[in-house]
Design an enzyme around this catalytic site. Structure first.
Site, PDB file in Angstrom:
ATOM      1  N   TYR A  14     -57.786 -82.513  31.453  1.00 45.64           N
ATOM      2  CA  TYR A  14     -56.554 -83.258  31.170  1.00 45.64           C
ATOM      3  C   TYR A  14     -56.706 -84.198  29.968  1.00 45.64           C
ATOM      4  O   TYR A  14     -56.000 -84.064  28.956  1.00 45.64           O
ATOM      5  CB  TYR A  14     -56.162 -84.024  32.434  1.00 45.64           C
ATOM      6  N   ILE A  15     -57.656 -85.106  30.042  1.00 41.04           N
ATOM      7  CA  ILE A  15     -57.759 -86.103  28.967  1.00 41.04           C
ATOM      8  C   ILE A  15     -58.475 -85.497  27.753  1.00 41.04           C
ATOM      9  O   ILE A  15     -58.049 -85.676  26.609  1.00 41.04           O
ATOM     10  CB  ILE A  15     -58.452 -87.382  29.478  1.00 41.04           C
ATOM     11  N   LEU A  36     -64.846 -74.705  32.685  1.00 43.31           N
ATOM     12  CA  LEU A  36     -63.526 -74.327  33.202  1.00 43.31           C
ATOM     13  C   LEU A  36     -63.461 -74.430  34.730  1.00 43.31           C
ATOM     14  O   LEU A  36     -62.618 -73.797  35.353  1.00 43.31           O
ATOM     15  CB  LEU A  36     -63.110 -72.916  32.721  1.00 43.31           C
ATOM     16  N   ALA A  76     -66.485 -84.512  30.908  1.00 42.02           N
ATOM     17  CA  ALA A  76     -66.622 -83.648  32.088  1.00 42.02           C
ATOM     18  C   ALA A  76     -67.077 -84.468  33.298  1.00 42.02           C
ATOM     19  O   ALA A  76     -68.141 -85.081  33.263  1.00 42.02           O
ATOM     20  CB  ALA A  76     -67.647 -82.558  31.799  1.00 42.02           C
ATOM     21  N   TYR A 143     -67.750 -92.330  43.558  1.00 41.79           N
ATOM     22  CA  TYR A 143     -67.188 -91.962  42.251  1.00 41.79           C
ATOM     23  C   TYR A 143     -67.416 -93.097  41.243  1.00 41.79           C
ATOM     24  O   TYR A 143     -67.977 -92.893  40.160  1.00 41.79           O
ATOM     25  CB  TYR A 143     -65.685 -91.658  42.373  1.00 41.79           C
ATOM     26  N   LYS A 147     -70.217 -93.367  37.900  1.00 43.57           N
ATOM     27  CA  LYS A 147     -69.856 -93.698  36.510  1.00 43.57           C
ATOM     28  C   LYS A 147     -70.572 -94.966  36.053  1.00 43.57           C
ATOM     29  O   LYS A 147     -71.011 -95.069  34.907  1.00 43.57           O
ATOM     30  CB  LYS A 147     -68.343 -93.894  36.397  1.00 43.57           C
TER      31      LYS A 147
HETATM   32  N1  UFG Z   1     -50.355 -92.902  45.794  1.00 39.88           N
HETATM   33  C1  UFG Z   1     -49.475 -92.656  46.824  1.00 39.88           C
HETATM   34  N2  UFG Z   1     -49.285 -91.359  47.190  1.00 39.88           N
HETATM   35  C2  UFG Z   1     -49.944 -90.316  46.602  1.00 39.88           C
HETATM   36  C3  UFG Z   1     -50.831 -90.578  45.555  1.00 39.88           C
HETATM   37  C4  UFG Z   1     -51.027 -91.896  45.174  1.00 39.88           C
HETATM   38  O1  UFG Z   1     -48.872 -93.570  47.385  1.00 39.88           O
HETATM   39  O2  UFG Z   1     -49.733 -89.169  47.019  1.00 39.88           O
HETATM   40  C5  UFG Z   1     -50.579 -94.289  45.388  1.00 39.88           C
HETATM   41  C6  UFG Z   1     -52.022 -94.718  45.605  1.00 39.88           C
HETATM   42  O3  UFG Z   1     -52.186 -95.203  46.909  1.00 39.88           O
HETATM   43  C7  UFG Z   1     -52.196 -95.761  44.518  1.00 39.88           C
HETATM   44  C8  UFG Z   1     -51.268 -95.291  43.388  1.00 39.88           C
HETATM   45  O4  UFG Z   1     -50.365 -94.389  44.008  1.00 39.88           O
HETATM   46  O5  UFG Z   1     -51.751 -96.981  44.982  1.00 39.88           O
HETATM   47  C9  UFG Z   1     -51.990 -94.572  42.271  1.00 39.88           C
HETATM   48  O6  UFG Z   1     -52.804 -93.562  42.846  1.00 39.88           O
HETATM   49  P1  UFG Z   1     -53.513 -92.426  41.967  1.00 39.88           P
HETATM   50  O7  UFG Z   1     -54.229 -91.534  42.931  1.00 39.88           O
HETATM   51  O8  UFG Z   1     -52.527 -91.810  41.043  1.00 39.88           O
HETATM   52  O9  UFG Z   1     -54.531 -93.242  41.066  1.00 39.88           O
HETATM   53  P2  UFG Z   1     -55.702 -94.239  41.524  1.00 39.88           P
HETATM   54  O10 UFG Z   1     -55.255 -95.603  41.084  1.00 39.88           O
HETATM   55  O11 UFG Z   1     -56.097 -94.072  42.921  1.00 39.88           O
HETATM   56  O12 UFG Z   1     -56.908 -93.650  40.697  1.00 39.88           O
HETATM   57  C10 UFG Z   1     -57.096 -93.828  39.354  1.00 39.88           C
HETATM   58  C11 UFG Z   1     -57.945 -92.685  38.830  1.00 39.88           C
HETATM   59  C12 UFG Z   1     -59.285 -92.664  39.496  1.00 39.88           C
HETATM   60  C13 UFG Z   1     -59.915 -94.014  39.370  1.00 39.88           C
HETATM   61  C14 UFG Z   1     -58.980 -95.106  39.849  1.00 39.88           C
HETATM   62  C15 UFG Z   1     -59.534 -96.479  39.617  1.00 39.88           C
HETATM   63  O13 UFG Z   1     -57.315 -91.471  39.054  1.00 39.88           O
HETATM   64  O14 UFG Z   1     -60.086 -91.715  38.871  1.00 39.88           O
HETATM   65  O15 UFG Z   1     -57.751 -95.020  39.149  1.00 39.88           O
HETATM   66  O16 UFG Z   1     -59.769 -96.615  38.288  1.00 39.88           O
HETATM   67  F1  UFG Z   1     -61.010 -94.077  40.149  1.00 39.88           F
END
Ligand code: UFG
Length: 326
Positions: A14-15, A36, A76, A143, A147
């Protein structure tokens, strides 16, 4: 920056694919290495793609003997927090150990500098927001720790072997190419914006909203959504900075503006002109209430400025991409 040759590991993801697009637009030469497992060959809009695991030392030795790179971007990685809790070995292997192999090969062949994809997850539960780079790093899941360990290796390698690096701590990557040629396509998808949009198209079940009892104005979690093209531009500036002799270090990349899950749902409904179907679920384990970046260091030191800071625009691009896939 003069025309250069870059290695992009994970450039079909993606990024990474948005960085490849930006490098090609600036007429750089690009070699993508991607196995991939998550990336798509079709997402690589230019340059050359080598389908291979990057943590194969013999492969890296031959790559670095036959190519002269001006720098390496490393994207990756495994990225699903919940999976990292259940299967930490996979994360320490793919994110930490594999990167050690890369760092050693780069050291032995005198290849650099490196721009590394890190994450706001290294901070853990915030002690204050907006979060700057001096905030303590207390990653709360494998995770984030996988990192953070890479960041520590990078610092030690820079001290011992003068290997220059920048680690970019991304907040919530979102959006898509404004021309909808590439965008987010994780499998399984776990991120809020694509799941909300796919709930509208019917590709996914109704969106589960995880938790409405957080200590935030509307009770839902607040995140800092950053356009993937703005992430890409930060990588190019970071590489340029290193090539020009900049000091190694870490930089937050986010807009500094938080939106709640409810605000994202409302904006997605407005953009798609259809209500996101929602069901209400308990809190998801490990979600901090509020993650918002202080990205002033990137602005001041790298000269970075987000171009697509507006959430509506970010979701418009994600929506155009989502529709293009149907
Ligand atoms: N959320 C929902 N329903 C869903 C998916 C997400 O309510 O089906 C909420 C989550 O609880 C959160 C917000 O939407 O409050 C964002 O969630 P994401 O899963 O989109 O993103 P995150 O903040 O959990 O994760 C991102 C990156 C991770 C990283 C994290 C902290 O995707 O890789 O930020 O930096 F670890």
């Amino acid at each position: 920056m003069k025309t250069s040759t870059f290695l992009v590991i994970g450039g079909a993801g993606y990024i990474g694919s948005h960085l490849v697009k930006a490098l090609i637009e600036q007429e750089h030469r690009v070699l993508v290495v991607d196995n991939l497992s998550a990336g798509k060959a079709s997402a690589v809009l230019g340059g050359e793609l080598l389908v291979h695991d990057f943590d194969d030392r013999a492969f890296l030795d031959s790559l670095f003997k036959t190519h002269q790179f001006d720098g390496v971007f490393h994207f990756a990685s495994q990225i699903v927090v919940s999976e990292s809790v259940k299967d930490p070995g996979k994360y320490y292997r793919a994110n930490t150990a594999a990167t050690l192999t890369l760092l050693e090969a780069m050291r032995d062949h005198d290849v650099g500098p490196l721009v590394f994809s890190s994450t706001a997850a290294v901070y853990g539960e915030p002690q204050y927001t907006p979060i700057d780079e001096n905030h303590p790093t207390n990653a709360v899941n494998p995770y984030g720790r996988s990192k953070l360990m890479v960041e520590q290796m990078l610092q030690d390698f820079a001290n011992a072997y003068q290997q220059q690096y920048v680690a970019l701590r991304y907040f919530n990557a979102a959006g898509a190419d404004p021309q909808a040629r590439i965008g987010e396509q994780h499998n399984p998808e776990t991120h809020l914006i694509p799941l909300a949009l796919q709930a509208i198209t019917g590709k996914c079940p109704p969106l589960q909203l995880f938790g409405q009892d957080y200590d935030t104005p509307d009770g839902t979690c607040i995140r800092d959504y950053i356009h993937v093209d703005d992430l890409a531009s930060a990588h190019i500036l970071a590489m340029n900075y290193l090539i020009n002799g900049g000091d190694s270090g870490v930089f937050n990349i986010g807009n500094g503006q938080g939106y709640s899950v409810n605000e994202v749902i409302q904006t997605a409904s407005k953009v798609a002109e259809k209500q996101v179907p929602v069901t209400y679920a308990p809190r998801r384990a490990g979600d901090p209430a509020r993650l918002v970046a202080d990205a002033n260091r990137a602005k001041q030191v790298l000269g970075w400025q987000p171009k697509y800071a507006d959430l509506t625009l970010i979701i418009q691009h994600a929506w155009a991409w989502e529709k293009s896939r149907h």
